[in-house]
Design an enzyme around this catalytic site. Structure first.
Site, PDB file in Angstrom:
ATOM      1  N   LYS A 139       0.827  -1.209   0.000  1.00 30.33           N
ATOM      2  CA  LYS A 139       0.000   0.000   0.000  1.00 30.33           C
ATOM      3  C   LYS A 139       0.864   1.262   0.000  1.00 30.33           C
ATOM      4  O   LYS A 139       0.541   2.251  -0.672  1.00 30.33           O
ATOM      5  CB  LYS A 139      -0.917  -0.015   1.231  1.00 30.33           C
ATOM      6  CG  LYS A 139      -1.754   1.246   1.397  1.00 30.33           C
ATOM      7  CD  LYS A 139      -2.658   1.160   2.622  1.00 30.33           C
ATOM      8  CE  LYS A 139      -3.467   2.442   2.794  1.00 30.33           C
ATOM      9  NZ  LYS A 139      -4.425   2.365   3.922  1.00 30.33           N
ATOM     10  N   HIS A 267     -16.072 -25.411 -32.022  1.00 32.47           N
ATOM     11  CA  HIS A 267     -16.529 -24.144 -31.456  1.00 32.47           C
ATOM     12  C   HIS A 267     -17.458 -24.383 -30.258  1.00 32.47           C
ATOM     13  O   HIS A 267     -18.517 -23.777 -30.143  1.00 32.47           O
ATOM     14  CB  HIS A 267     -17.208 -23.293 -32.515  1.00 32.47           C
ATOM     15  CG  HIS A 267     -16.299 -22.920 -33.648  1.00 32.47           C
ATOM     16  ND1 HIS A 267     -15.168 -22.158 -33.470  1.00 32.47           N
ATOM     17  CD2 HIS A 267     -16.339 -23.228 -34.966  1.00 32.47           C
ATOM     18  CE1 HIS A 267     -14.560 -21.994 -34.634  1.00 32.47           C
ATOM     19  NE2 HIS A 267     -15.238 -22.642 -35.559  1.00 32.47           N
TER      20      HIS A 267
END
Length: 504
Positions: A139, A267
């Site tokens: 941080k 597909h």
């Protein structure tokens, strides 16, 4: 500050392999080192001075080592903003030193999980202080650097050597991003332990050549080695993986079948599938269902591939073959094409039990469609014959593996016509019938499965005219009675399962 000279470091790691050269570099560059427990001893054994963290906290490690670093004296030095006057004032007031580098890794939770089922041992490997320090340092990357991956010890050493002990803002931010990823994967592993139905989707990143199209970048997150062993061929592509997933899902519905099943995926849709007593016969029947679409497809079966089947498969071009096993002779035949991908499927205990789909600015999560319906309601003009029941069950499974709107036509445990991805159900049916005609299938006595209810009776009428004698569908339309009455008037069997199988 853009460049940050490292003057102090907090080091507390479980894995110490490769750490010594980095610590020696820090010492040579005059860095003050704080440490804990075993890491402190490791550093002191290198004849490098080390300040115990207890000097910052005024407390020894307590509760069997569960609490060591969770203290303002440590976290203040990590989270303090160097350009914030109030932060600096408070740090001086409480004698909190600035920490410029945090090197922390995490307890081996996943490794422990792989070695034992004993809950207490597993629980004790849930790190608390480590993730907290890593997140705090990440941080505050504007003021310090964090290293959370043991594989980066050498990377950091090289940067410090080449840059006179300083790290740029960009480098610190990069280490911070890596640190957040480490903590995220750690938390996912812990979450998965407590929530067994949710599997980690975001670890073991594997870069792919490209995505669905060459201009799209792509990566796979997961461990393919848990699913199968690749025996031959090139690296799996994005589209390969999508179709392989569809093939493995199809295989899961036939893994316990006494019949040999062969499926062909194109597909993500099933374009050919059949079940027979012998695998060679199942292949021939699956291929004949749509030999055009099979070109370049992904093949899957549920039995060991023998030489006869391998010779037959070898006659066409396909991308991938997935099977539980291969005979030595079959492998020799199939490996004749160096790019052909051959996968030996492992026992499927590691597959995701949920599916994920990114939409808009978030992610959709749902359970997989297992399709294990319990309702079998005969509503037609007559009960289905035993032969029709087998065909209807088979057709219902196959329909689940077709994109919606979907219709599957089946005869003798062979897909003889399919319509998928259509915007209307009646169009899907017309397409399925045309496919069957294209490859000279006689639909008299065939059965039809629909992934969703019939909104009108047009589908049963068109199917009946083509020779269909039995239908299976979820039901649930406000006009169910139209289709039911047509079947009753024409002596056709119809089964309602109460379970829809949309697939988008």
């Amino acid at each position: 500050m853009s460049n940050k000279k490292i003057q102090s470091a907090l080091i507390s790691v479980f894995y110490k392999d490769g750490l010594a050269p980095l610590v020696e570099t820090l010492h040579q560059q005059g860095v003050k080192i704080y440490s804990t427990g075993g890491t402190q001893k490791f550093i002191e054994d290198l004849n490098i001075p080390c300040i115990p963290v207890e000097s910052l906290t005024s407390y020894p490690a307590i509760l069997g080592g569960r609490v060591k670093t969770l203290h303002p004296g440590v976290f203040g030095g990590i989270l303090g903003r160097r350009n914030n006057e109030q932060d600096i004032k408070e740090m001086r007031q409480y004698n909190i030193p600035e920490i410029d580098l945090v090197i922390v890794d995490l307890y081996p939770f996943e490794e422990t999980l792989a070695q034992t089922d004993e809950e207490q041992l597993i629980i004790e490997k849930i790190d608390i202080g480590g993730p907290s320090m890593i997140r705090a340092a990440a941080k505050n990357f504007a003021d310090l650097a964090v290293l959370a991956d043991k594989n980066d010890y050498a990377v950091l050493k090289e940067l410090l050597d080449n840059q006179e002990g300083a790290l740029s803002l960009e480098q610190r931010k990069s280490f911070a991003a890596k640190a957040f990823e480490v903590v995220m994967n750690y938390d996912i592993a812990i979450n998965n332990y407590f929530n067994q139905s949710i599997i980690q989707p975001l670890k073991h990143k594997q870069s792919l050549r490209y995505g669905e199209n060459p201009h799209q970048s792509a990566a796979f997150y997961g461990n393919l080695d848990e699913v199968f062993t690749q025996l031959n061929g090139k690296e799996l592509s994005y589209n390969n993986l999508v179709d392989v997933d569809a093939a493995v899902q199809l295989h899961a519905d036939f893994s316990d079948s006494n019949d040999a099943m062969f499926g062909i995926i194109k597909h993500t849709n099933v374009c050919g599938v059949a079940a027979r007593a012998a695998l060679h016969d199942a292949w021939k029947a699956a291929l004949s269902g749509d030999p055009e679409s099979a070109f370049g497809g992904v093949l899957v079966c549920n039995k060991e591939v023998d030489a006869a089947t391998a010779n037959a498969i070898n006659e066409i071009f396909f991308e991938v073959l997935i099977a539980p096993a291969y005979s030595e002779e079959a492998l020799t035949i199939l490996k004749s094409k160096k790019n052909r991908i051959l996968l030996a499927l492992k026992e499927q205990t590691s597959l995701l039990k949920t599916s994920f789909k990114s939409v808009l600015n978030g992610t959709l999560v749902q359970d997989l469609d297992k399709g294990n319906f319990e309702k079998w309601e005969e509503v037609g003009g007559r009960p289905a014959t035993e032969e029709e029941k087998q065909a209807l069950t088979f057709a219902n499974i196959i329909c689940k593996h077709l994109k919606s709107n979907a219709i599957a036509l089946v005869k003798d445990k062979q897909l003889v016509g399919k319509g998928c991805g259509q915007t209307s159900r009646v169009d899907a049916l017309r397409h399925a019938i045309e496919k069957a005609k294209q490859f000279n299938f006689d639909l008299n006595g065939a059965v039809l499965a629909s992934d969703a209810f019939f909104p009108f009776n047009d589908c049963v009428q068109i199917g009946h005219e083509a020779g269909i004698t039995a239908f299976i569908q979820p039901g649930g339309s406000i006009r169910d009675k139209d289709s039911i009455e047509y079947c009753q008037a024409n002596n056709l069997a119809m089964v309602m399962t109460g379970q829809r199988h949309f697939k988008h």
